[in-house]
Design a protein around this motif. Structure first.
Motif, PDB file in Angstrom:
ATOM      1  N   THR A 226       0.834  -1.198   0.000  1.00  0.00           N
ATOM      2  CA  THR A 226       0.000   0.000   0.000  1.00  0.00           C
ATOM      3  C   THR A 226       0.873   1.255   0.000  1.00  0.00           C
ATOM      4  O   THR A 226       2.082   1.190   0.255  1.00  0.00           O
ATOM      5  N   LEU A 227       0.254   2.396  -0.247  1.00  0.00           N
ATOM      6  CA  LEU A 227       0.958   3.676  -0.213  1.00  0.00           C
ATOM      7  C   LEU A 227       1.632   3.875   1.140  1.00  0.00           C
ATOM      8  O   LEU A 227       2.800   4.263   1.217  1.00  0.00           O
ATOM      9  N   THR A 228       0.925   3.581   2.216  1.00  0.00           N
ATOM     10  CA  THR A 228       1.466   3.741   3.562  1.00  0.00           C
ATOM     11  C   THR A 228       2.704   2.878   3.767  1.00  0.00           C
ATOM     12  O   THR A 228       3.663   3.296   4.408  1.00  0.00           O
TER      13      THR A 228
ATOM     14  N   LYS B   4       4.787   1.952   1.412  1.00  0.00           N
ATOM     15  CA  LYS B   4       5.853   2.353   0.499  1.00  0.00           C
ATOM     16  C   LYS B   4       6.527   3.670   0.875  1.00  0.00           C
ATOM     17  O   LYS B   4       7.677   3.890   0.512  1.00  0.00           O
ATOM     18  N   LEU B   5       5.830   4.553   1.564  1.00  0.00           N
ATOM     19  CA  LEU B   5       6.407   5.861   1.888  1.00  0.00           C
ATOM     20  C   LEU B   5       7.197   5.791   3.190  1.00  0.00           C
ATOM     21  O   LEU B   5       6.697   5.348   4.217  1.00  0.00           O
ATOM     22  N   ASP B   6       8.431   6.256   3.138  1.00  0.00           N
ATOM     23  CA  ASP B   6       9.296   6.324   4.305  1.00  0.00           C
ATOM     24  C   ASP B   6       8.664   7.231   5.369  1.00  0.00           C
ATOM     25  O   ASP B   6       8.045   8.246   5.028  1.00  0.00           O
ATOM     26  N   PRO B   7       8.778   6.889   6.658  1.00  0.00           N
ATOM     27  CA  PRO B   7       8.175   7.704   7.722  1.00  0.00           C
ATOM     28  C   PRO B   7       8.584   9.185   7.677  1.00  0.00           C
ATOM     29  O   PRO B   7       7.756  10.064   7.906  1.00  0.00           O
ATOM     30  N   GLU B   8       9.835   9.472   7.367  1.00  0.00           N
ATOM     31  CA  GLU B   8      10.285  10.868   7.283  1.00  0.00           C
ATOM     32  C   GLU B   8       9.549  11.618   6.174  1.00  0.00           C
ATOM     33  O   GLU B   8       9.154  12.766   6.334  1.00  0.00           O
ATOM     34  N   LEU B   9       9.332  10.954   5.071  1.00  0.00           N
ATOM     35  CA  LEU B   9       8.606  11.557   3.948  1.00  0.00           C
ATOM     36  C   LEU B   9       7.131  11.737   4.297  1.00  0.00           C
ATOM     37  O   LEU B   9       6.534  12.763   3.993  1.00  0.00           O
TER      38      LEU B   9
ATOM     39  N   ALA C  14       4.015   5.655  -6.231  1.00  0.00           N
ATOM     40  CA  ALA C  14       3.750   4.535  -5.322  1.00  0.00           C
ATOM     41  C   ALA C  14       2.793   3.501  -5.921  1.00  0.00           C
ATOM     42  O   ALA C  14       2.738   2.363  -5.457  1.00  0.00           O
ATOM     43  N   GLU C  15       2.049   3.876  -6.962  1.00  0.00           N
ATOM     44  CA  GLU C  15       1.109   2.938  -7.581  1.00  0.00           C
ATOM     45  C   GLU C  15       1.795   1.837  -8.390  1.00  0.00           C
ATOM     46  O   GLU C  15       1.205   0.795  -8.640  1.00  0.00           O
ATOM     47  N   PHE C  16       3.042   2.046  -8.796  1.00  0.00           N
ATOM     48  CA  PHE C  16       3.731   1.025  -9.581  1.00  0.00           C
ATOM     49  C   PHE C  16       4.083  -0.156  -8.692  1.00  0.00           C
ATOM     50  O   PHE C  16       4.680   0.007  -7.627  1.00  0.00           O
ATOM     51  N   ASN C  17       3.710  -1.366  -9.133  1.00  0.00           N
ATOM     52  CA  ASN C  17       3.918  -2.541  -8.285  1.00  0.00           C
ATOM     53  C   ASN C  17       5.392  -2.932  -8.142  1.00  0.00           C
ATOM     54  O   ASN C  17       5.738  -3.710  -7.273  1.00  0.00           O
ATOM     55  N   PHE C  18       6.277  -2.386  -8.961  1.00  0.00           N
ATOM     56  CA  PHE C  18       7.704  -2.686  -8.833  1.00  0.00           C
ATOM     57  C   PHE C  18       8.414  -1.734  -7.874  1.00  0.00           C
ATOM     58  O   PHE C  18       9.580  -1.930  -7.549  1.00  0.00           O
TER      59      PHE C  18
ATOM     60  N   LYS D 282       9.239  -0.431  -4.328  1.00  0.00           N
ATOM     61  CA  LYS D 282       9.243  -0.992  -2.971  1.00  0.00           C
ATOM     62  C   LYS D 282       9.123   0.100  -1.909  1.00  0.00           C
ATOM     63  O   LYS D 282       8.364  -0.036  -0.955  1.00  0.00           O
ATOM     64  N   ASN D 283       9.889   1.170  -2.057  1.00  0.00           N
ATOM     65  CA  ASN D 283       9.969   2.200  -1.030  1.00  0.00           C
ATOM     66  C   ASN D 283      10.323   3.543  -1.678  1.00  0.00           C
ATOM     67  O   ASN D 283      11.078   3.577  -2.643  1.00  0.00           O
TER      68      ASN D 283
END
Length: 128
Positions: A42-44, A46-51, A115-119, A121-122
Motif C-alpha cells: 500500500t501507499l502507507t 511504500k512511503l518512508d516515515p520521514e517523507l 507509489a502505484e507502480f507494483n515494482f 518498494k519504497n
C-alpha cells in the motif's frame, strides 16, 4: 508454487516477505497457517516515515528529491522506461546499470502516482 522471494524484513514485530507470486498460487498460499496477508504493497507501506511526516506537516509545493527503491534489480531497464514514459525524470541510477533504485524530483501528487507502480518498494527522501 512458483514464488520468487524479493526480500525479508521485520515490520511491527512481524516477519514480512516480499515476493512475486503467480496469481494461480495465491489461493493455495492463503491457506497456509503462517500466511496472514497477501496483496500489493500500500501507499502507507511504500512511503518512508520521514517523507510521510513531511507530507503531513505541510503541502509539498516544491519539487523534492526522492530515492525510489525497487523490489528487484532493473536488469533490462524496463522499470526505468516505464517511469520515464510516465513523466518521471530520473537522475540516473543509484547503484549502476542494473539498478535497484533511482532518484527523481517530485511533487506530492507525483509521490502518489509513483507509489502505484507494483515494482516500487519504497520511496524516501534523498539526503545528501
Amino acid at each position: 508454487f512458483g514464488v520468487k522471494s524479493l526480500g525479508y524484513a521485520i515490520s511491527s514485530m512481524q516477519p514480512v516477505i516480499a515476493a512475486k507470486i503467480p496469481l494461480a498460487s495465491v489461493a493455495k498460499l492463503e491457506q497456509l497457517a503462517f500466511v496472514r496477508w497477501i496483496g500489493f504493497s500500500t501507499l502507507t507501506q511504500k512511503l518512508d516515515p520521514e517523507l510521510k511526516n513531511l507530507m503531513n506537516n505541510a503541502a509539498l509545493e516544491e519539487n523534492i528529491l526522492v530515492k525510489v527503491d525497487l523490489f528487484e534489480k532493473d536488469k533490462d531497464g524496463e522499470f526505468h522506461k516505464i517511469l520515464q514514459e510516465n513523466g518521471f525524470k530520473l537522475n540516473g541510477s543509484v547503484d549502476g546499470s542494473t539498478s535497484d533504485s533511482y532518484e527523481t524530483l517530485v511533487l506530492e501528487e507525483d509521490l502518489l502516482k509513483l507509489a502505484e507502480f507494483n515494482f516500487v518498494k519504497n520511496i524516501s527522501l534523498k539526503n545528501d
